[in-house]
Design an enzyme around this catalytic site. Structure first.
Site, PDB file in Angstrom:
ATOM      1  CD  GLU A 140     -14.495   3.754   1.274  1.00 52.71           C
ATOM      2  OE1 GLU A 140     -14.701   3.428   2.454  1.00 52.71           O
ATOM      3  OE2 GLU A 140     -14.979   3.137   0.300  1.00 52.71           O
TER       4      GLU A 140
ATOM      5  CD  GLU B 194      -2.737   1.481   2.351  1.00 52.47           C
ATOM      6  OE1 GLU B 194      -2.342   1.065   3.446  1.00 52.47           O
ATOM      7  OE2 GLU B 194      -3.772   2.163   2.209  1.00 52.47           O
TER       8      GLU B 194
ATOM      9  CG  ASP C  67      -1.192  13.822   0.398  1.00 57.17           C
ATOM     10  OD1 ASP C  67      -2.232  13.793   1.069  1.00 57.17           O
ATOM     11  OD2 ASP C  67      -0.083  13.471   0.838  1.00 57.17           O
TER      12      ASP C  67
ATOM     13  CB  THR D  89      -8.534   4.318   3.480  1.00 55.47           C
ATOM     14  OG1 THR D  89      -9.263   5.429   2.930  1.00 55.47           O
ATOM     15  CG2 THR D  89      -8.049   3.423   2.367  1.00 55.47           C
TER      16      THR D  89
ATOM     17  CD  GLU E 129       1.806   7.996   5.703  1.00 58.92           C
ATOM     18  OE1 GLU E 129       0.879   7.634   4.975  1.00 58.92           O
ATOM     19  OE2 GLU E 129       2.271   9.166   5.684  1.00 58.92           O
TER      20      GLU E 129
ATOM     21  CG  ASP F  34     -10.908  13.244  -2.253  1.00 57.37           C
ATOM     22  OD1 ASP F  34      -9.808  12.683  -2.366  1.00 57.37           O
ATOM     23  OD2 ASP F  34     -11.037  14.407  -1.812  1.00 57.37           O
TER      24      ASP F  34
HETATM   25  C1  LIG Z   1      -4.595  11.810   1.786  1.00 58.50           C
HETATM   26  S1  LIG Z   1      -3.647  10.705   2.735  1.00 58.50           S
HETATM   27  C2  LIG Z   1      -4.494   9.150   2.516  1.00 58.50           C
HETATM   28  C3  LIG Z   1      -4.126   8.138   3.552  1.00 58.50           C
HETATM   29  C4  LIG Z   1      -4.800   6.783   3.417  1.00 58.50           C
HETATM   30  N1  LIG Z   1      -4.456   6.142   2.173  1.00 58.50           N
HETATM   31  C5  LIG Z   1      -6.298   6.934   3.518  1.00 58.50           C
HETATM   32  O1  LIG Z   1      -6.984   6.806   2.481  1.00 58.50           O
HETATM   33  O2  LIG Z   1      -6.781   7.163   4.628  1.00 58.50           O
HETATM   34  C6  LIG Z   1      -2.184  10.452   1.724  1.00 58.50           C
HETATM   35  C7  LIG Z   1      -1.077   9.797   2.501  1.00 58.50           C
HETATM   36  O3  LIG Z   1       0.024   9.537   1.637  1.00 58.50           O
HETATM   37  C8  LIG Z   1       1.212   9.814   2.344  1.00 58.50           C
HETATM   38  N2  LIG Z   1       2.277  10.073   1.351  1.00 58.50           N
HETATM   39  C9  LIG Z   1       2.409  11.161   0.560  1.00 58.50           C
HETATM   40  N3  LIG Z   1       3.500  11.065  -0.221  1.00 58.50           N
HETATM   41  C10 LIG Z   1       4.087   9.868   0.071  1.00 58.50           C
HETATM   42  C11 LIG Z   1       5.257   9.216  -0.389  1.00 58.50           C
HETATM   43  N4  LIG Z   1       6.050   9.780  -1.312  1.00 58.50           N
HETATM   44  N5  LIG Z   1       5.573   8.011   0.136  1.00 58.50           N
HETATM   45  C12 LIG Z   1       4.768   7.448   1.089  1.00 58.50           C
HETATM   46  N6  LIG Z   1       3.656   8.035   1.573  1.00 58.50           N
HETATM   47  C13 LIG Z   1       3.301   9.223   1.069  1.00 58.50           C
HETATM   48  C14 LIG Z   1       0.855  11.025   3.191  1.00 58.50           C
HETATM   49  O4  LIG Z   1       1.731  11.229   4.281  1.00 58.50           O
HETATM   50  C15 LIG Z   1      -0.546  10.672   3.626  1.00 58.50           C
HETATM   51  O5  LIG Z   1      -0.588   9.953   4.839  1.00 58.50           O
END
Ligand SMILES: C[S@@+](CC[C@H](N)C(=O)[O-])C[C@H]1O[C@@H](n2cnc3c(N)ncnc32)[C@H](O)[C@@H]1O
Length: 231
Positions: A197, A47, A121, A194, A72, A157
């Site tokens: 979600e 993931e 993101d 998630t 993460e 989203d």
């Molecule tokens: C909008 S959140 C979504 C988290 C989770 N997938 C969810 O749906 O609840 C995006 C996540 O991706 C992580 N992230 C962003 N860039 C990343 C990278 N280059 N490598 C690993 N994680 C990353 C962020 O820290 C954040 O926790």
């Protein structure tokens, strides 16, 4: 859930490699040998951007015959996700606190059963869009590391980002799109894909989903090349 629990021993569940935010790729780091990493030869799912780890915990509980690695970048979330795994006594999942760009090069070709990218993101501002994690490099590394028939599962989203993702995927013949299924109604408060979600469904916001499977397009190309060289 969101308060850290320093009393919990998460040392087996959280991998904290030394890495530099400006140079996340360590060329000298060895490939990850999954059987040694997890201590068993079960298939592995990855993931990207696990946040607080709801997907990892639910998927790993539902499939004890598979291993899960969540990557993460935000240390605090990686830690919270690892705590979730420990509290639920989940043994077949791990959190890697780091940048996915440093992990993908270390994954052996065709060694993954599935890859999950949920709510990456969006980086709204034009000048920040190059920071988006789902880009052509990620697609290429997923194509290399997924086994033929392996799955790539995506949700967002953000309609504009979702369209960009679909265009990137459509341009790569190594993937074939599969129908995106709408989820069942949740049976309890943690019965969501998630954390994001859950939040967006409760807010009634639209969620865009896509599923692909890895074709054996390059295997076919290799066979054709070797047959023509024999002829
Ligand atoms: C909008 S959140 C979504 C988290 C989770 N997938 C969810 O749906 O609840 C995006 C996540 O991706 C992580 N992230 C962003 N860039 C990343 C990278 N280059 N490598 C690993 N994680 C990353 C962020 O820290 C954040 O926790």
């Amino acid at each position: 859930m969101s308060r850290p629990r320093p009393d919990l021993d998460i040392s087996r569940h959280l991998i904290e490699p030394v890495w530099s935010p400006t140079h996340p790729i360590d060329e000298s780091a060895p490939p990850i040998d999954w059987p040694s990493f997890f201590g068993n030869p079960r298939p592995v799912e990855l993931e990207v951007g696990s946040g607080k780890g709801l997907f990892l915990a639910n998927a790993a509980s539902a499939h004890p015959d598979r291993n899960y690695l969540g990557v993460e970048i935000t240390k605090k979330y990686a830690r919270l996700a690892a705590e979730r795994l420990v509290k639920q006594q989940i043994e077949n999942a791990r959190l890697w606190a780091g940048d996915i760009r440093g992990v993908m090069p270390r994954i052996i070709d065709r060694s993954l059963l599935a890859v999950h990218v949920y709510f990456p993101d969006p980086w709204w501002k034009k000048r920040h869009k190059k920071r988006r994690v789902f880009n052509a490099d990620l697609v290429a590394s997923i194509a290399r590391t997924l086994q033929p028939g392996g799955g790539l599962h995506i949700a967002s989203d953000v309609q504009e980002y979702y369209q960009v993702i679909r265009e990137l995927m459509a341009a790569d013949p190594r993937f074939e799109e599969l129908p995106a299924l709408e989820p069942d109604s949740p049976e309890h408060d943690l019965d969501y894909l998630t954390n994001f979600e859950r939040k967006y469904r409760l807010e009634g916001r639209p969620i865009y989903r896509a599923n692909y499977h890895r074709t054996n397009a390059d295997a076919v190309a290799e066979t054709e090349a070797s047959t023509s060289s024999i002829a």
